[in-house]
Design an enzyme around this catalytic site. Sequence first.
Site, PDB file in Angstrom:
ATOM      1  N   ASN A   9      40.054  37.184  63.577  1.00 54.79           N
ATOM      2  CA  ASN A   9      39.430  38.482  63.320  1.00 54.79           C
ATOM      3  C   ASN A   9      40.098  39.076  62.080  1.00 54.79           C
ATOM      4  OD1 ASN A   9      38.500  41.092  63.298  1.00 54.79           O
ATOM      5  ND2 ASN A   9      39.434  41.691  65.250  1.00 54.79           N
ATOM      6  N   LYS A  11      39.360  41.678  60.558  1.00 56.83           N
ATOM      7  CA  LYS A  11      39.258  43.147  60.516  1.00 56.83           C
ATOM      8  C   LYS A  11      38.771  43.568  59.120  1.00 56.83           C
ATOM      9  CE  LYS A  11      42.609  43.255  64.181  1.00 56.83           C
ATOM     10  NZ  LYS A  11      43.688  43.950  64.877  1.00 56.83           N
ATOM     11  N   HIS A  95      36.099  45.652  70.705  1.00 57.47           N
ATOM     12  CA  HIS A  95      37.497  45.560  70.259  1.00 57.47           C
ATOM     13  C   HIS A  95      38.168  46.918  70.457  1.00 57.47           C
ATOM     14  CE1 HIS A  95      41.004  45.157  67.707  1.00 57.47           C
ATOM     15  NE2 HIS A  95      40.842  43.855  67.821  1.00 57.47           N
ATOM     16  N   GLU A  97      40.028  48.611  68.652  1.00 54.01           N
ATOM     17  CA  GLU A  97      39.927  49.529  67.503  1.00 54.01           C
ATOM     18  C   GLU A  97      38.571  50.232  67.496  1.00 54.01           C
ATOM     19  OE1 GLU A  97      41.073  46.557  64.641  1.00 54.01           O
ATOM     20  OE2 GLU A  97      43.065  46.565  65.561  1.00 54.01           O
ATOM     21  N   GLU A 167      43.150  41.576  75.165  1.00 49.04           N
ATOM     22  CA  GLU A 167      43.992  42.038  74.065  1.00 49.04           C
ATOM     23  C   GLU A 167      44.701  43.323  74.495  1.00 49.04           C
ATOM     24  OE1 GLU A 167      42.596  40.388  70.046  1.00 49.04           O
ATOM     25  OE2 GLU A 167      41.515  42.247  70.356  1.00 49.04           O
ATOM     26  N   GLY A 173      48.790  44.028  66.460  1.00 44.42           N
ATOM     27  CA  GLY A 173      49.354  44.409  65.167  1.00 44.42           C
ATOM     28  C   GLY A 173      50.756  44.973  65.249  1.00 44.42           C
ATOM     29  N   SER A 212      49.177  39.915  68.408  1.00 45.37           N
ATOM     30  CA  SER A 212      50.353  39.337  67.746  1.00 45.37           C
ATOM     31  C   SER A 212      50.547  37.849  68.023  1.00 45.37           C
ATOM     32  CB  SER A 212      51.620  40.130  68.096  1.00 45.37           C
ATOM     33  OG  SER A 212      51.492  41.476  67.640  1.00 45.37           O
TER      34      SER A 212
HETATM   35  P1  13P Z   1      46.982  40.912  65.621  1.00 45.42           P
HETATM   36  O1  13P Z   1      46.934  39.405  65.800  1.00 45.42           O
HETATM   37  O2  13P Z   1      47.141  41.316  64.181  1.00 45.42           O
HETATM   38  O3  13P Z   1      47.954  41.542  66.555  1.00 45.42           O
HETATM   39  O4  13P Z   1      45.536  41.470  66.037  1.00 45.42           O
HETATM   40  C1  13P Z   1      44.988  41.059  67.241  1.00 45.42           C
HETATM   41  C2  13P Z   1      43.571  41.494  67.274  1.00 45.42           C
HETATM   42  O5  13P Z   1      43.276  42.673  67.369  1.00 45.42           O
HETATM   43  C3  13P Z   1      42.536  40.462  67.182  1.00 45.42           C
HETATM   44  O6  13P Z   1      41.289  40.966  67.485  1.00 45.42           O
END
Ligand code: 13P
Length: 251
Positions: A9, A11, A95, A97, A167, A173, A212
Amino acid sequence: MRRLLVAGNWKMNGSKEQAEQLVTALVQGFSGSDQVEMVLCPPTIYLDQVAGLLNGSAIGLGSQNSSEHEAGAYTGETAPAMLLDMGCRYAILGHSERRTLYGEDNALVAAKFEAAKAAGLTPILCVGETLEQREAGETLAVVAAQVGAVLARLGNEAFAEAVIAYEPVWAIGTGKTATPEQAQEVHAAIRAQVADSNAQVAERVQILYGGSVNAGNAETLFAMQDIDGGLVGGASLKADDFLAICQSANG
Ligand code: 13P
């Protein structure tokens, strides 16, 4: 045995040039495997470019979001059929976010899930608790409500031809990964919930871990019984790291 799936992803990151460099390196480095499928989820604006670069490769394409509507006056939105038209097979939905920053609730995510499936996309439903919820002992209840909203809307075939990604919000992140045991506990609970409505679907549905994931921790996470791959953010922007993560899925 379930095949593993590792999805990147991106983003809201990258440029045309970076997308070309990254995808070219991944296509060169990944020749396909019976054990793991690699999928890239770039920003919508780069889907067409990435689809072109992936053409003929073993790597799949997905979107980061998709509208709950089929077509019409929805400025700025992208319909599932358009994503399919661009070569997407998968759509990440719900997601954290999008849930936190764009107010997507369980009902909206379930509507998007239904529209994506109706168009022929394979949804990747994201679920997960915040740190506050974990500390309050609410993890399994929060995740059950997120999964349950989709089951309630679509019934016991909801997760046939679909993927779930656990997640934990506190692991996204942050560099803090759930331990393999913490993740396995939630993955097993999700599979049991799906099994309550359809045992065969539960046996087949891939449940990915996200938060992560990196080249150093992927192997122990993917070794857990109910972890069927990963949804990778930051580390999917670096070809070597992402290839190494996919390699760990190869066992
Ligand atoms: P990270 O791998 O940067 O922690 O992000 C995970 C994520 O949100 C994947 O959708």
